[in-house]
Write an enzyme that holds these catalytic residues in place. Structure first.
Site, mmCIF file in Angstrom:
data_model
loop_
_atom_site.group_PDB
_atom_site.id
_atom_site.type_symbol
_atom_site.label_atom_id
_atom_site.label_comp_id
_atom_site.label_asym_id
_atom_site.label_seq_id
_atom_site.Cartn_x
_atom_site.Cartn_y
_atom_site.Cartn_z
ATOM 1 N N ARG A 17 3.709 -6.298 0.689
ATOM 2 C CA ARG A 17 3.973 -4.987 1.288
ATOM 3 C C ARG A 17 4.550 -5.246 2.669
ATOM 4 N NH1 ARG A 17 -1.121 -2.547 3.288
ATOM 5 N NH2 ARG A 17 -0.149 -2.985 5.283
ATOM 6 N N HIS A 32 0.817 0.352 5.317
ATOM 7 C CA HIS A 32 0.197 0.909 4.100
ATOM 8 C C HIS A 32 0.729 2.312 3.840
ATOM 9 C CE1 HIS A 32 -2.689 2.149 1.124
ATOM 10 N NE2 HIS A 32 -3.036 3.153 1.895
ATOM 11 N N TYR A 91 -4.145 -5.731 11.936
ATOM 12 C CA TYR A 91 -4.899 -6.615 11.041
ATOM 13 C C TYR A 91 -4.099 -7.767 10.429
ATOM 14 C CZ TYR A 91 -2.904 -3.247 7.686
ATOM 15 O OH TYR A 91 -2.055 -2.446 6.987
HETATM 16 C C1 TPP Z 1 -11.312 5.531 -4.932
HETATM 17 C C2 TPP Z 1 -10.515 5.359 -3.690
HETATM 18 N N1 TPP Z 1 -11.054 4.743 -2.635
HETATM 19 C C3 TPP Z 1 -10.352 4.602 -1.485
HETATM 20 C C4 TPP Z 1 -9.081 5.067 -1.382
HETATM 21 C C5 TPP Z 1 -8.312 4.926 -0.067
HETATM 22 N N2 TPP Z 1 -7.200 4.004 -0.233
HETATM 23 C C6 TPP Z 1 -5.955 4.439 -0.489
HETATM 24 S S1 TPP Z 1 -4.892 3.191 -0.789
HETATM 25 C C7 TPP Z 1 -6.097 2.036 -0.551
HETATM 26 C C8 TPP Z 1 -5.753 0.579 -0.709
HETATM 27 C C9 TPP Z 1 -5.196 0.278 -2.053
HETATM 28 O O1 TPP Z 1 -4.817 -1.046 -2.147
HETATM 29 P P1 TPP Z 1 -4.064 -1.614 -3.420
HETATM 30 O O2 TPP Z 1 -4.817 -1.241 -4.654
HETATM 31 O O3 TPP Z 1 -3.831 -3.049 -3.204
HETATM 32 O O4 TPP Z 1 -2.704 -0.823 -3.494
HETATM 33 P P2 TPP Z 1 -1.537 -0.803 -2.402
HETATM 34 O O5 TPP Z 1 -1.859 0.281 -1.438
HETATM 35 O O6 TPP Z 1 -1.482 -2.152 -1.778
HETATM 36 O O7 TPP Z 1 -0.299 -0.478 -3.171
HETATM 37 C C10 TPP Z 1 -7.290 2.638 -0.236
HETATM 38 C C11 TPP Z 1 -8.541 1.914 0.081
HETATM 39 C C12 TPP Z 1 -8.546 5.715 -2.506
HETATM 40 N N3 TPP Z 1 -7.317 6.229 -2.509
HETATM 41 N N4 TPP Z 1 -9.277 5.839 -3.648
#
Ligand code: TPP
Ligand code: TPP
Ligand code: MG
Ligand code: MG
Lengths: 333, 369, 369, 333
Positions: free
Chosen positions: C263, C267, C276
């Site tokens: 990425r 985010h 971070y």
């Molecule tokens: C159940 C849940 N917990 C927390 C979140 C908050 N949140 C949104 S994106 C994210 C990180 C996701 O990481 P990843 O699965 O690696 O996907 P990326 O964002 O890197 O595409 C979090 C913790 C959420 N959307 N859903």
């Protein structure tokens, strides 16, 4: 023909499976075993393992995969083995199943029925006697059905399966063996069932649903002995609530007692009392009161008779709204 | 049973066995040294444990039939898996059991009647978790695995020497919670042992419905050190558990044991296994009976098996008699208990609810209501 | 970052790469034949897709900065993972995306402004799932994996030829739902592809916090056929996806792809990655840029790269202009929409609530309230 | 000293970590990043990675492991990143955390605090604006705190962490930036906070909590302009509900308006209205009414201002119970 509620539910599923090949059943132990309550008895043998599907032991998985099946055009009917095992699926129920029609702006239908045998009174261990209906009543996007009779069990399950919205279908497990002389007929209309006046009376409106309705029927007789006329209403559907029927009654009786097994605080009884107070304020002769389970975790079974609404507690509440016992509020708290 | 679940992928992990069905010791390079120091007396104690446990189990089933218990979940056939593992733990290792680990709790000193009081519906918990270092029994499948992960994280954080042990079944491995527990424990390299009794069934569902690989292989994918053992071989179970606990105590992180066993009885007294499984399978497993296995081994060793058996039998008889006595005389709890311990500090609505209900009951007895 | 997460276990699975950083084709016995039939024009189309997508992403970020969107989740750096995979699917394969698969939806024909309308807060869904065979975007991490498993079960039950595809991130692999989805898909041998874009981060958490093994190895433990690929190599992603879909269509069950990518941006527009992560890591990955990689490859092939790039640039310019126009003119939804589609059949309380509120608003405008 | 609610919460956690080494924080992104709302900013650097713990992305895992830590004698403080991500942890919250003290007959304490930034009004996407408090109010065994002010944020979080029972701690995220001149002092007592009368008035009792309290303060001024005296009560604690304070007020005013963002049906407002009707029936001049979110999934942000209770809706409800607008029930439904 005399039929038990178990048989009526079984027949309802059989008829739904027969009439619509998109109906599939999912759950733990529902196939070969026929379910721990035997509600799906014989259905896997009759319809095959692609229609009556034993699933891995994971409730979120069951509801989540039912959602996927609905995307594919299926009409899944899910069994949660016991009320207390609904919660691992809560996220899928509340954030997905309930919201997908709204989220997709009406393009995706979620005709999923989630059958949950619920309530206490059968001497079970922890997690096997819960009444989680208020959680779903508070969740927009779901319908919540709660039949009390053999006939309703059949008809309302057909309606639930036919409904294009998700339906949480609460089966009063301690009434599974109740029998009635009924002819099981395919219902004409879907949508949500209306409340039903089971007994006409002038003095107190008593509202219940599911497993407590039998208690209310007993109360009618007990009250009659005391010269009190109870108007008993079986809600049948907990979301949407058909409170017009209740309001009509309360406008007549001026008094309301609501009965459920679930804990009292923020239960469905609170909503009913609040709404009826709004719509019937000028008619009420006493505050609506509730006879419910206590605000405690469901107790060990040797104590459950204290926790459950029973005839005495209902009669005590009736006396209270009739202003016959003034000292304390007792069982109705 | 559907055909689609039969062709389980061949696993990578071997199944450790230290005693074959005839009771002969078979060498195992990895596990042998974990038996060091085990005496004949220890084996005899294992035998006594398993015999007493089987009797406890039978007695409980009988008490349920007689209406003294609401339900019972027999452990018949899983005696070696439970005794072999719990006897390998230290008293301060903290155990998170499911609802079938009667043997684990009993071996740690929980009285049989206290165990059964929960199944009678007389109480919510049969023991004080902090007294015996065993959490309350868990009915919600898989939940306790996360508690063990958290406890293990705590050990790691405070530099303890203990291990957290989670017990669960083959069916439980399908629950998100068990998988998340593996992830948490692995992430923090926490001292946690995940002990899975694969008894081949989750009520009516065969293990192949839950997993197309060996369950032990699943755990490996999480980066968790794993053993697959013959769960009816008390020595293999004991040795693997010793190995796993040593691994954790060396700061090497979580481990997983799949103990391959068989639920010889019904799922619970409410279950009828003839509806979903063939007698032939039961017969196959009877040959592998864990108690017979150990008796055979003691015989092979030339021990005085009969006297050991007699001693075990006596202990079992005594336990059964005491248990029956205690259960049939067990009083029902007081209604006031309904309202106790909902909160650790009573709050006003809780206090009022109790007061109102007890008043209601009192009035009722006075014939007022 | 804590030290305890650095020593990730060495994985068993190799990382497939068909294009090295210089754009040279490297042979891959398993995947090579899945590129059969791919023409230079196809590669040029991939390039255009990726260039347009990057522009869409930049434009969305800019629009968010200008207050036209509430939030945006950039996909910068993940263009090859998304385009390579979606271009390998058939139109009737059904996709269950998360919130970052803008490229997937766009490549399937979703208009850029419809994509952005959700991030603007103007609507709950940017497309009709049944029109483009893509489910509503999913914000709750991991939930959609189960929907894909269920959809795949449906394909299996009705004998369809399609495949259900779930997209999710590295962080999502920690959720119970994703693990349960692997279990369900494996149990029924359903035609499901789990496509994990391991972009190294879940907001501020490095992938090593979620998994101490390669994520791809985790999937293998479930008995799911798995590939680990260089996610910045559009050909490797394309070929692996082709392989996985063929596997499913041959009735061989679920598959998993870990696309190793990065990425490059924040985010979301609400995030500040400098808090971070080190810039050095970003610099490392810039060298592996997916668009540069394909440009290099076309150069190696001796293609007229400049004209392809020009074409892509033109398409991107047009998209950006149209998009800005559409978004800045996008009207707010009507209040009546609040109450619509809560149920597929309006029920009485829902009807009354709408009526009351619209009446209240009308009165309000009349100055009555 | 002027402090924001964010800073007050941060300080509260810092002080708790300092005073009791058994306090540990768990959550997604709470360590290095300091949380997506920066509530835990700087704490990992100060207390180390064994006190402030970034967890894998799994809410059930977070709450479940917090329970295990509590078994070990820790006092975990969990952060759920946003309200809508509470549900994957629902089973651990409802079947484990809430019940373990009861299950263990008092032998196991579960001093776990679950911090949930909740509520809408910040222009977020789906699942980032929910108000799930009623689910927990209906669940015996949990306490539910909902501070509205900077000072309460500090004090009540300290109380929650000190409490031996599990506390669901709802933080009104859209008020995180509110500032106040306060001195942050360690509270003397644990237990549950009592409701607080924020404004004394004679005409209508208006009850709210968390994010809506600021709206109620505005309403005091608006009502004053119209010559109406509002008695505003901040509930502060949603379980146990301190309704004695509300009843005392309603006995004086005879009218009650309850305000919350959560959907109306079976929300906490229903419980308050039902109980107050019971205790104050003879004093009520009008049925208690509610100003709440609609019975819909939380809408896209460009519509959220319609969904949320605002000054106009509260004033409309005040007018209704004052019987100044008879034609319809409008925003208060
Ligand atoms: C159940 C849940 N917990 C927390 C979140 C908050 N949140 C949104 S994106 C994210 C990180 C996701 O990481 P990843 O699965 O690696 O996907 P990326 O964002 O890197 O595409 C979090 C913790 C959420 N959307 N859903
Ligand atoms: C969350 C949840 N779902 C369903 C059940 C009902 N149930 C009780 S035991 C059981 C089977 C468990 O199988 P397994 O994990 O293999 O353990 P075993 O009973 O074989 O010891 C089921 C489905 C439950 N207790 N909890
Ligand atoms: Mg099993
Ligand atoms: Mg990621």
């Amino acid at each position: 023909m005399s039929t038990s509620m178990m048989k009526a539910l079984n027949q309802s599923l059989r008829d739904a499976l027969t009439e619509d090949e998109k109906v599939v059943l999912l759950g733990e132990d529902i196939g070969t075993l026929g379910g721990v309550f035997r509600i799906t008895d014989g259905l896997k043998a009759e319809f095959g393992e692609h229609r009556v599907v034993d699933t891995p032991l994971a409730e979120s998985g069951i509801v989540g995969s039912a959602i996927g099946l609905a995307y594919r055009g299926y009409r899944p009917v899910v069994e949660i083995q016991f009320d207390g095992f609904t919660y691992p699926a809560f996220d899928q129920l509340v954030s997905q199943l309930a919201k997908l029609h709204f989220r997709s702006r009406g393009r995706v239908k979620m005709p999923v029925t989630v059958r949950i045998p619920y309530g206490g009174g059968i001497g079970s261990p922890e997690h096997h006697s819960e009444s989680p209906e208020a959680y779903f009543s508070h969740t927009a996007g779901l319908r919540v059905f709660a039949p009390s009779s053999v006939e309703d069990a059949y008809v309302m399950l057909r309606q639930a399966i036919d409904c294009d919205d998700p339906v949480i279908f609460f089966e009063p497990k301690r009434r599974y063996h109740e029998k009635a002389e009924v002819e099981l007929r395919t219902p004409e209309k879907t949508g949500s069932p209306k409340a039903k006046v089971l007994n006409v009376g002038d003095d107190v409106t008593v509202v219940g649903y599911g497993p407590t309705v039998y208690t209310l029927k007993d109360a009618v007789l007990a009250a009659e002995d005391e010269g009190i006329g109870l108007e008993v209403i079986d809600l049948r559907c907990l979301d949407p609530l058909d409170l017009d029927t209740v309001a009509d009654s309360v406008k007549h009786t001026g008094k309301l007692v609501v009965v459920h097994e679930a804990s009292r605080t923020s239960g469905i009884g609170a909503e009913i009392c609040a709404q009826i107070t709004e719509t019937c304020f000028d008619y009420l002769e006493h505050a609506p009161i509730r006879v419910t389970g206590f605000d405690i975790p469901y107790p060990p079974s040797r104590l459950e008779s204290h926790h459950l609404p029973d005839l005495d507690k209902v009669m005590h509440a009736v006396d209270t709204v009739m202003r016959r016992n003034e000292t304390h509020t007792g069982g109705a708290k | 049973m559907s055909t689609k679940h039969i062709d389980v992928a061949a696993g990578c992990l071997p199944t450790h066995q230290l005693l074959n069905v005839s009771g002969e010791r078979t060498p195992d390079e990895e596990l042998d040294h974990h038996l060091t120091g085990l005496t004949e007396q220890d084996l005899a104690d294992f035998l006594r444990d398993m015999v007493v446990l089987r009797r406890l189990d039978n007695e409980a089933t009988a008490l349920q039939r007689q209406g003294q218990l609401g339900l019972w979940a027999p452990l018949l056939g899983q005696e070696a898996a439970q005794i072999g593992s719990v006897r390998a733990t230290q008293d301060d290792d903290f155990i998170f059991p499911s609802y079938r680990e009667h043997g684990v709790a009993w071996a740690r000193g929980v009285k049989a009647e206290d165990l059964l009081s929960v199944w009678r519906g007389a109480t919510a918990s049969g023991w004080d978790p902090h007294e015996v270092n065993i959490a309350c029994q868990q009915i919600v499948i898989g939940s306790q695995a996360l508690h063990a992960a958290g406890y293990g994280m705590g050990i790691k954080f405070d530099g303890g020497e203990q291990v957290a042990v989670a017990y669960f079944g083959d069916g439980a491995t399908s629950q998100g919670d068990v998988n998340e527990a593996l992830i948490f424990a692995a992430s923090y390299q926490a001292p946690v042992l995940f002990f899975c009794q694969n008894n081949q069934w989750a009520i009516s569902e065969p293990v192949a419905l839950q997993s197309r690989t060996q369950i032990a292989d699943r755990a490996s994918g999480f980066g968790v050190k794993t053993w697959r053992v013959d769960g009816n071989d008390v020595l293999a179970v004991y040795a693997a558990t010793k190995a796993a606990l040593a691994h954790a105590r060396h700061g090497l992180g979580p481990t997983f044991i799949e103990a391959v066993t068989y639920r010889m009885g019904s799922h619970t007294t409410a279950d009828d296994p003839t509806r979903y499984r063939k007698n032939a399978q039961l017969e196959e497993w009877k040959v592998k009976d864990p108690i017979d296995r150990l008796v055979n081994h003691l015989t092979v060793l030339g021990a005085d098996v009969q006297s050991y058996q007699q001693r075990a039998q006596n202990a079992a008889d005594k336990l059964a008699a005491d248990l029956r006595e205690a259960i049939t005389n067990m009083p029902d709890p007081e209604p006031s208990e309904l309202f106790e311990n909902v909160y650790s500090e009573v709050h006003e609505p809780n206090r009022r609810e109790k007061e109102n209900y007890l008043q209601y009951l009192a009035d009722f007895q006075d014939g007022e209501a």
